[in-house]
Design an enzyme around this catalytic site. Structure first.
Site, mmCIF file in Angstrom:
data_model
loop_
_atom_site.group_PDB
_atom_site.id
_atom_site.type_symbol
_atom_site.label_atom_id
_atom_site.label_comp_id
_atom_site.label_asym_id
_atom_site.label_seq_id
_atom_site.Cartn_x
_atom_site.Cartn_y
_atom_site.Cartn_z
ATOM 1 N N HIS A 50 35.846 41.752 37.252
ATOM 2 C CA HIS A 50 36.336 40.412 37.597
ATOM 3 C C HIS A 50 37.820 40.463 37.934
ATOM 4 O O HIS A 50 38.556 41.308 37.443
ATOM 5 C CB HIS A 50 36.160 39.461 36.411
ATOM 6 C CG HIS A 50 34.751 39.413 35.888
ATOM 7 N ND1 HIS A 50 34.227 40.409 35.087
ATOM 8 C CD2 HIS A 50 33.772 38.502 36.058
ATOM 9 C CE1 HIS A 50 32.972 40.102 34.787
ATOM 10 N NE2 HIS A 50 32.668 38.955 35.371
ATOM 11 N N TYR B 239 40.022 38.635 36.680
ATOM 12 C CA TYR B 239 40.846 38.467 35.472
ATOM 13 C C TYR B 239 41.036 39.765 34.692
ATOM 14 O O TYR B 239 41.873 39.840 33.801
ATOM 15 C CB TYR B 239 40.265 37.377 34.547
ATOM 16 C CG TYR B 239 38.874 37.641 34.010
ATOM 17 C CD1 TYR B 239 38.633 38.630 33.047
ATOM 18 C CD2 TYR B 239 37.788 36.900 34.451
ATOM 19 C CE1 TYR B 239 37.353 38.868 32.559
ATOM 20 C CE2 TYR B 239 36.505 37.125 33.968
ATOM 21 C CZ TYR B 239 36.299 38.111 33.028
ATOM 22 O OH TYR B 239 35.034 38.351 32.561
ATOM 23 N N GLU B 240 40.266 40.814 35.026
ATOM 24 C CA GLU B 240 40.395 42.050 34.250
ATOM 25 C C GLU B 240 41.671 42.812 34.603
ATOM 26 O O GLU B 240 42.231 43.501 33.773
ATOM 27 C CB GLU B 240 39.162 42.930 34.442
ATOM 28 C CG GLU B 240 37.941 42.330 33.775
ATOM 29 C CD GLU B 240 36.680 43.125 34.024
ATOM 30 O OE1 GLU B 240 36.572 44.249 33.507
ATOM 31 O OE2 GLU B 240 35.787 42.621 34.744
ATOM 32 N N MET C 177 33.772 32.368 36.682
ATOM 33 C CA MET C 177 34.946 33.236 36.857
ATOM 34 C C MET C 177 34.674 34.411 37.793
ATOM 35 O O MET C 177 35.338 35.440 37.714
ATOM 36 C CB MET C 177 35.379 33.785 35.491
ATOM 37 C CG MET C 177 35.613 32.728 34.428
ATOM 38 S SD MET C 177 36.035 33.494 32.867
ATOM 39 C CE MET C 177 35.900 32.093 31.744
ATOM 40 N N SER C 178 33.677 34.295 38.651
ATOM 41 C CA SER C 178 33.329 35.475 39.475
ATOM 42 C C SER C 178 32.759 35.055 40.826
ATOM 43 O O SER C 178 32.941 33.931 41.273
ATOM 44 C CB SER C 178 32.291 36.316 38.724
ATOM 45 O OG SER C 178 31.059 35.627 38.646
HETATM 46 N N1 HPA Z 1 33.331 28.382 32.601
HETATM 47 C C1 HPA Z 1 33.641 29.517 33.273
HETATM 48 N N2 HPA Z 1 32.881 30.581 33.306
HETATM 49 C C2 HPA Z 1 31.717 30.531 32.647
HETATM 50 C C3 HPA Z 1 31.310 29.395 31.937
HETATM 51 C C4 HPA Z 1 32.172 28.253 31.923
HETATM 52 O O1 HPA Z 1 31.880 27.213 31.314
HETATM 53 N N3 HPA Z 1 30.106 29.685 31.404
HETATM 54 C C5 HPA Z 1 29.794 30.941 31.779
HETATM 55 N N4 HPA Z 1 30.760 31.470 32.536
#
Ligand code: HPA
Length: 269
Positions: free
Chosen positions: A81, A83-84, A206-207
């Protein structure tokens, strides 16, 4: 700018020859689908040049090439990701590898939070479009005009129709909606979730968005699906956690396996 897709495709071909039709990226807790592949070869990402090994637990970090429902597929079980390490191009080489192996289609999956009460944890959501809220883009730094990539039909209309059709046939119609990419790794705040709803999002995660941009850039057609693992922050009484994401994704995957298999069969003809 180019990654090591060709080099990695050669490593895969040396282990299992042939051309492939569909590439898949499996997100958090969704790796079980890779177990369904027939006649597989499994290659750890660490054996593939420039493949990022994810630091996220529940990502297995291996490439599995074989067949699913008789269709030649390459599954990337686990992703890295943004963010990593702060690199929006982190999935460039893996996406290029799929393309070099002949995959014309990418099916990306992820775990996501739902903004719609009627789309409950455990359900799949087909992604119809995205909002890139991160401010990042994997094509930043590209030098030629190809960087001005059209995103009008990034989530292929025909593939979406095919997914909806097979979902109806399995008796479990699939929700469809807009996925909004937040950089993470902290979850959103309740205020951000209210904002996301106002801006037209149906799910947050987030991906996926950088990979979809890369896949479109290299000329692949894209379908993407979220497994809803929770409601967005402030919409549920308990706190959000990665443990919950993993546990619910695992259950959701069970529900999704047949759907993905039917989808692959439908589009792989
Ligand atoms: N937000 C961001 N990323 C996520 C979520 C969320 O609520 N659930 C699983 N991945």
């Amino acid at each position: 700018m180019s990654g090591y897709g060709r080099e990695c495709a050669e490593i895969v071909r040396a282990a299992r020859s042939g051309s492939y039709k569909i590439g898949m990226i499996l997100g958090s807790g969704l790796g079980a689908l890779a177990e369904e592949v027939e006649d597989p070869v499994r290659i750890p990402y660490s054996h593939l040049t420039e493949f990022p090994v994810s630091t996220v637990t529940s990502h297995s970090s291996e490439l599995v090439a074989g067949t699913l429902a008789g269709v030649p597929v390459v599954i990337l079980s686990g992703r890295a990701h943004y963010y990593e390490g702060g690199d929006p191009t982190v999935m460039r080489t893996p996406v290029e590898t799929l393309k070099e192996l002949g995959c014309e289609i990418l099916l990306a999956t992820n775990a996501a939070g739902s903004l719609r009460t009627e789309v409950a944890p455990g359900s799949p959501m087909l992604i119809s479009d995205h909002i890139n809220w991160s401010g990042m883009n994997p094509l930043i730094g590209e030098e030629d005009e190809k960087r001005f990539l059209d995103m009008s039909t990034a989530y292929d209309p025909q593939l979406r129709e095919a997914m909806k059709k097979v979902a109806e046939e399995t008796g479990d119609p699939i929700a469809e909606g807009v996925y909004m990419w937040f950089s993470g790794p902290s979850f959103e705040t309740p205020a951000e979730i209210r904002m996301a709803k106002t801006l037209g999002a149906d799910a947050v995660g987030m991906s996926t968005v950088p990979e979809v941009i890369m896949a479109r850039f290299v000329g692949m057609r894209v379908a993407a699906m979220s497994i809803i693992t929770n409601y967005g922050a402030g919409m549920q009484t308990h706190a959000l956690s990665h443990d919950e994401t993993k546990a619910v994704a695992l259950q959701g995957m069970e529900r999704m396996k047949d759907l993905v298999r039917a989808f692959v069969k439908e589009i792989g003809q």
